[in-house]
Design a protein around this motif. Sequence first.
Motif, short mmCIF file in Angstrom:
data_model
loop_
_atom_site.label_atom_id
_atom_site.label_comp_id
_atom_site.label_asym_id
_atom_site.label_seq_id
_atom_site.Cartn_x
_atom_site.Cartn_y
_atom_site.Cartn_z
N UNK A 1 17.41 53.11 34.69
CA UNK A 1 17.69 51.69 34.45
C UNK A 1 19.17 51.36 34.56
N UNK A 2 20.05 52.30 34.18
CA UNK A 2 21.49 52.04 34.28
C UNK A 2 21.94 51.86 35.73
N UNK A 3 21.24 52.47 36.68
CA UNK A 3 21.58 52.25 38.08
C UNK A 3 21.35 50.79 38.47
N UNK A 4 20.25 50.21 37.99
CA UNK A 4 19.99 48.80 38.29
C UNK A 4 21.03 47.90 37.62
N UNK A 5 21.42 48.22 36.39
CA UNK A 5 22.43 47.43 35.72
C UNK A 5 23.77 47.50 36.46
N UNK A 6 24.09 48.67 36.94
CA UNK A 6 25.34 48.84 37.69
C UNK A 6 25.29 48.03 38.99
N UNK B 1 15.11 43.29 48.55
CA UNK B 1 16.24 42.57 49.15
C UNK B 1 16.48 41.24 48.45
N UNK B 2 15.41 40.51 48.19
CA UNK B 2 15.53 39.13 47.72
C UNK B 2 15.75 39.06 46.21
N UNK B 3 15.03 39.87 45.44
CA UNK B 3 15.08 39.78 43.98
C UNK B 3 16.42 40.30 43.46
N UNK B 4 16.99 39.59 42.49
CA UNK B 4 18.23 40.03 41.85
C UNK B 4 17.97 41.31 41.06
N UNK B 5 18.94 42.25 41.03
CA UNK B 5 18.69 43.51 40.33
C UNK B 5 18.27 43.35 38.87
N UNK B 6 18.68 42.28 38.20
CA UNK B 6 18.33 42.12 36.79
C UNK B 6 16.86 41.76 36.59
N UNK B 7 16.20 41.22 37.61
CA UNK B 7 14.76 40.93 37.48
C UNK B 7 13.95 41.53 38.62
N UNK B 8 14.56 42.48 39.32
CA UNK B 8 13.89 43.09 40.46
C UNK B 8 12.65 43.89 40.05
N UNK B 9 12.73 44.65 38.94
CA UNK B 9 11.56 45.43 38.51
C UNK B 9 10.38 44.50 38.22
N UNK C 1 23.55 45.37 39.52
CA UNK C 1 23.59 43.95 39.16
C UNK C 1 25.02 43.47 38.99
N UNK C 2 25.87 44.32 38.42
CA UNK C 2 27.26 43.94 38.19
C UNK C 2 28.09 43.96 39.46
N UNK C 3 27.59 44.59 40.51
CA UNK C 3 28.33 44.69 41.78
C UNK C 3 27.59 43.98 42.90
N UNK C 4 26.69 43.08 42.53
CA UNK C 4 25.79 42.45 43.50
C UNK C 4 26.48 41.28 44.17
N UNK C 5 26.48 41.30 45.50
CA UNK C 5 27.01 40.20 46.29
C UNK C 5 25.81 39.51 46.94
#
Length: 433
Positions: free
Chosen positions: A204-209, A354-362, A211-215
């Motif tokens: 889960x920390x990979x997804x959080x990381x 591709x489309x879903x933001x990492x914070x709600x991708x799961x 999300x913080x670097x998402x362009x």
Amino acid sequence: MIRPAFAKGTPPPRLGLRANLAQFSLLVGVNALVGGMLGQERTVLPLLADETFGLTGVTVTLTFILAFGLVKAATNFVAGTLSDRYGRKPVLVAGWLVGLPVPLLIMWAPTWGWIVAANVLLGVNQGLTWSTTVIMKIDLAGPERRGLAMGLNEAAGYGAVALTALATGWIAASAGLRPAPFFLGLAYAGLGLGLSVLAVRETRDHARYEAATHDPHDEDLHGGLSARAVFAQTSWRQPSLSAASQAGLVNNLNDGMAWGLLPLYFADAGLSVGRIGILAATYPAVWGLGQLATGAWSDRVGRKPLIVAGMFLQAVAIAWIAVAGGFAWWAAAAVVLGAGTALVYPTLLAAVGDVAHPTWRAAAVGVYRLWRDAGFAVGALLTGVIADLAGARAAIWTVAVITAASGAIVVVRMRETHTTPSSRRHWKSPDEP
């Protein structure tokens, strides 16, 4: 740019297949075991319904797929939400615990109701375990090789489906329909649980990381969406996500037909159990192996061309099965059907990622998989009713037409979701300016 917080002295996680090769490879193996749990039923269960339990109506015979599809679809949604809330690993372990009794229930079932109950548990098992292995691989891979990651994941799962379907067909031909074919399922469940508890690490920390670097894309939706909002975006509001969801549903509608109706159709044509097992294995084998190439291919050329081509190719193959007769022609059609499915299956998952933001991708993956695996239930019910009323060939033709229509919807509604190397990257390292 906001950086995610990690424990003091703990370096941030690294994204990419090479950086996470050991865990990624382990998860590929775990998903192969997940696929094997499904593959133990592919050849034997439709024949068990007919020869052991004396079920005659196609609709009644396919109740086990209906139960499996409905439960797996709902569990996919729950798995995505729980993975975001509590982490991926606990959900994976819970899925294996639920799957342990499945082979035993099938081996000991005195009535068909026990088989349906086993498939309820199998649906929960598949929904929890397959969803979390997908989500964990997306977490580890990052956006640059997401298609390749999904291709490897689905190739492992459906390759195991094919091998297990073939193996159980051989075992059943020599040792009977029960209990010998299902000893494989017991081994898969025990090994999968052990690896998930002892060796798999949380991602889960990979997804959080990320999300913080998402362009994001210009039309990308940012974090903070509720479960209800994610459901709406994935199901109908966001054009690309909704197009992917309906295509996924139709794809598994096809698979529900191939799983439940086609073995009976081939048996009525006089094929032996061994030859039915070969046909039941050929389609997922091509599907599984093909995804080794198609997932990576979509990283280079984009998602939409492969999805459109795959849906239309599946429609052609299904119509071919209805028109053709004989083992050789049906085997060729199974190859084409597997190739079409290979083009679509990992690519749809990658498009959702591709489309879903990492914070709600799961959660979005869970909603997509809800609709996709509802196709099992829709396929079993639709083809069963039509086969009982108008014959199996009419049911197969109906599925071919629906598949072609689904491909047309993708043409109209889906945009290209992947930024190819020639276009702007949609992710960058926090160390980049």
